[in-house]
Motif scaffolding. Structure first.
Motif, PDB file in Angstrom:
ATOM      1  N   PHE A   1      64.402 -57.100  10.473  1.00 14.77           N
ATOM      2  CA  PHE A   1      63.747 -56.083  11.298  1.00 14.77           C
ATOM      3  C   PHE A   1      64.690 -55.555  12.371  1.00 14.77           C
ATOM      4  O   PHE A   1      64.764 -54.353  12.605  1.00 14.77           O
ATOM      5  CB  PHE A   1      62.467 -56.671  11.923  1.00 14.77           C
ATOM      6  N   THR A   2      65.380 -56.490  13.020  1.00 19.86           N
ATOM      7  CA  THR A   2      66.349 -56.133  14.049  1.00 19.86           C
ATOM      8  C   THR A   2      67.509 -57.105  13.948  1.00 19.86           C
ATOM      9  O   THR A   2      67.280 -58.317  13.953  1.00 19.86           O
ATOM     10  CB  THR A   2      65.743 -56.275  15.465  1.00 19.86           C
TER      11      THR A   2
ATOM     12  N   ALA B   1      61.950 -52.064  12.809  1.00 20.06           N
ATOM     13  CA  ALA B   1      61.833 -52.801  14.080  1.00 20.06           C
ATOM     14  C   ALA B   1      60.411 -52.757  14.637  1.00 20.06           C
ATOM     15  O   ALA B   1      59.887 -53.771  15.105  1.00 20.06           O
ATOM     16  CB  ALA B   1      62.823 -52.253  15.103  1.00 20.06           C
ATOM     17  N   SER B   2      59.772 -51.596  14.544  1.00 24.78           N
ATOM     18  CA  SER B   2      58.433 -51.472  15.142  1.00 24.78           C
ATOM     19  C   SER B   2      57.382 -52.194  14.286  1.00 24.78           C
ATOM     20  O   SER B   2      56.240 -52.344  14.712  1.00 24.78           O
ATOM     21  CB  SER B   2      58.059 -50.000  15.258  1.00 24.78           C
TER      22      SER B   2
ATOM     23  N   GLY C   1      64.662 -49.179   9.837  1.00 22.40           N
ATOM     24  CA  GLY C   1      63.489 -48.532  10.423  1.00 22.40           C
ATOM     25  C   GLY C   1      62.269 -49.443  10.434  1.00 22.40           C
ATOM     26  O   GLY C   1      61.134 -48.980  10.382  1.00 22.40           O
TER      27      GLY C   1
ATOM     28  N   ARG D   1      57.912 -55.290  13.061  1.00 24.99           N
ATOM     29  CA  ARG D   1      58.082 -56.751  13.148  1.00 24.99           C
ATOM     30  C   ARG D   1      56.875 -57.352  13.856  1.00 24.99           C
ATOM     31  O   ARG D   1      56.568 -56.993  14.973  1.00 24.99           O
ATOM     32  CB  ARG D   1      59.344 -57.111  13.941  1.00 24.99           C
TER      33      ARG D   1
ATOM     34  N   ASP E   1      70.296 -53.782  16.203  1.00 16.49           N
ATOM     35  CA  ASP E   1      70.211 -52.617  15.306  1.00 16.49           C
ATOM     36  C   ASP E   1      68.931 -52.653  14.483  1.00 16.49           C
ATOM     37  O   ASP E   1      68.574 -53.685  13.935  1.00 16.49           O
ATOM     38  CB  ASP E   1      71.394 -52.607  14.328  1.00 16.49           C
ATOM     39  N   ASP E   2      68.323 -51.486  14.372  1.00 18.37           N
ATOM     40  CA  ASP E   2      67.136 -51.327  13.521  1.00 18.37           C
ATOM     41  C   ASP E   2      67.623 -50.725  12.207  1.00 18.37           C
ATOM     42  O   ASP E   2      67.529 -49.524  11.985  1.00 18.37           O
ATOM     43  CB  ASP E   2      66.135 -50.401  14.240  1.00 18.37           C
ATOM     44  N   ARG E   3      68.171 -51.560  11.331  1.00 17.78           N
ATOM     45  CA  ARG E   3      68.880 -51.065  10.146  1.00 17.78           C
ATOM     46  C   ARG E   3      67.995 -50.303   9.169  1.00 17.78           C
ATOM     47  O   ARG E   3      68.437 -49.378   8.518  1.00 17.78           O
ATOM     48  CB  ARG E   3      69.499 -52.249   9.380  1.00 17.78           C
TER      49      ARG E   3
END
Ligand code: HEM
Length: 350
Positions: free
Chosen positions: A70-71, A82-83, A80, A85, A76-78
């Motif tokens: 996720f991050t 991250a939101s 997309g 997680r 880095d939010d490789r």
């Protein structure tokens, strides 16, 4: 929920691509292959061949997504994601006595292959790795034998490498209300994980040579159960209730620093589903076996599951005989539902 099979190959992988599409494509390919493999077929046209002619052997395949998917550690939010997680999916905190080797810890993805034939489990992992070439790379892997837990009331309780029955007081598949309470994620944190669970692995080396120097009654006081029957101390039979008020020789029959006293829900305040395996990975190079328990636990929330129990075990009389050498946590998406479904669909399809 499948009653624990006898053999394991667990593999943690890192994602090498930055392409979300390539990752999704691989998960779809993996799902198609897994459908075939769990039915006792080959993985597809380029199959490696070593399981040809073998029955499915109870093969089950479980995938999980690590926090670093996720991050990344540098933020880095490789992909997309991250939101998306779920808040409970974070690295486990350090525990006193940890001797973690980071090279065999963590991972962006995991695959757990369980089967009653090791060749079938190894073949499945090998072919998923093959199909993931260019997208994922193996980070670490663990073979396990001799399930160290029963996960169904229909199974006899096996023994771990300490010689004790393991899994007696485990959560069992038949106890669905306890599983809903302690194992399955509801609409807790992230809708995509509804019906999934969290998986924690710990490679726990046992100092078996030191353990073997201990007389059985001392070993029993450390565990809190008898060695032959697996009965709680102060009782006779394996499934007799654990009575923490029982007294023997003026002392609590189950010592207050025993493994069972400290990990029992009465004391730890929670429950986890244990589904681990024994391992012997050769020697440590210093004349002792590198043997132990590859501990696997499933829970609804790592913090209120494994972490809470492990914190409670900080004074465990077993601690001088064990060393945790690897650690990982993953979120396992809900199982594949129908012929069009694929691993991780609820996560990637917004
Ligand atoms: C090498 C390390 C370990 C060994 C040899 C071991 C062994 C055992 C044994 C023999 C039992 C009693 C039988 C049973 O009810 O299953 C037991 C119970 C249990 N263990 Fe462990 N264990 C280890 C590590 C852990 C860890 C790391 C945790 C969690 C953080 C854990 C959690 C539990 C729980 C929750 C129970 C059930 C307690 C009860 O409700 O009575 N164990 N373990």
């Amino acid at each position: 929920m499948t009653p624990a099979q006898d053999r394991l190959q667990f593999v943690a992988l890192d994602v090498m691509t930055d392409s979300r599409d390539a990752l999704v494509e691989m998960l779809k390919t993996w799902t198609t292959a897994a459908r075939r493999l769990t039915a006792g077929q080959d993985s597809g046209p380029e199959d490696t061949g070593e399981a040809a002619g073998l029955p499915p052997s109870g093969l089950t395949l479980t995938v999980g997504f690590g926090p670093t998917l996720f991050t990344t550690p540098n933020g880095d939010d490789r992909f997309g994601l991250a939101s998306r997680r779920p808040a409970p999916l974070t690295e486990l905190p350090p525990f006193p006595g940890d001797r973690l080797d980071l090279a065999i810890s963590g991972g962006d993805l995991c695959v757990q292959a369980c089967a009653n034939d090791p060749q079938v489990a190894v073949h499945a992992v090998r072919n998923l790795v093959r199909l993931g070439a260019g997208v994922v790379r193996v980070r670490w892997s663990q073979l396990g034998f001799g399930r160290t837990s029963s996960t169904s009331t229909a199974q006899a309780t096996p023994r771990n490498l300490l010689g004790f029955k393991d899994g007696t007081a485990n959560l069992k598949a038949e106890n669905s209300s306890a599983l809903d309470q302690f194992v399955w994620v509801g609409e807790d944190a992230a809708a995509w994980l509804d019906g999934g669970t969290y998986l924690v692995t710990r490679r726990i080396r046992m100092l078996v040579e030191n353990w073997d120097q201990m007389p059985a009654p001392d070993q029993e006081a450390i565990i809190g159960r008898t060695k032959s029957a697996g009965a709680p101390l102060g009782q006779r039979e394996e499934f007799d209730p654990t009575d923490f008020n029982a007294v023997r020789g003026g002392q609590p029959a189950i010592p207050r620093n025993s493994h069972v006293f400290l990990s029992h829900p009465n004391n730890a305040g929670t429950a986890i589903l244990r589904r681990g395996y024994s391992f012997v990975d050769g020697t440590d190079g210093a004349g002792q076996l590198d043997a132990g328990l590859f501990f696997i636990a499933f829970q609804r929330d790592p913090e209120r599951g494994f972490v809470q129990v492990q914190r409670n075990l900080s004074g465990d009389a077993l601690n001088p005989f064990v060393q945790h050498t690897s650690s990982a946590v993953f979120a396992c998406p809900p199982g594949v539902r129908d012929a069009d479904d694929w691993w991780g669909r609820t996560l990637f399809e917004a």
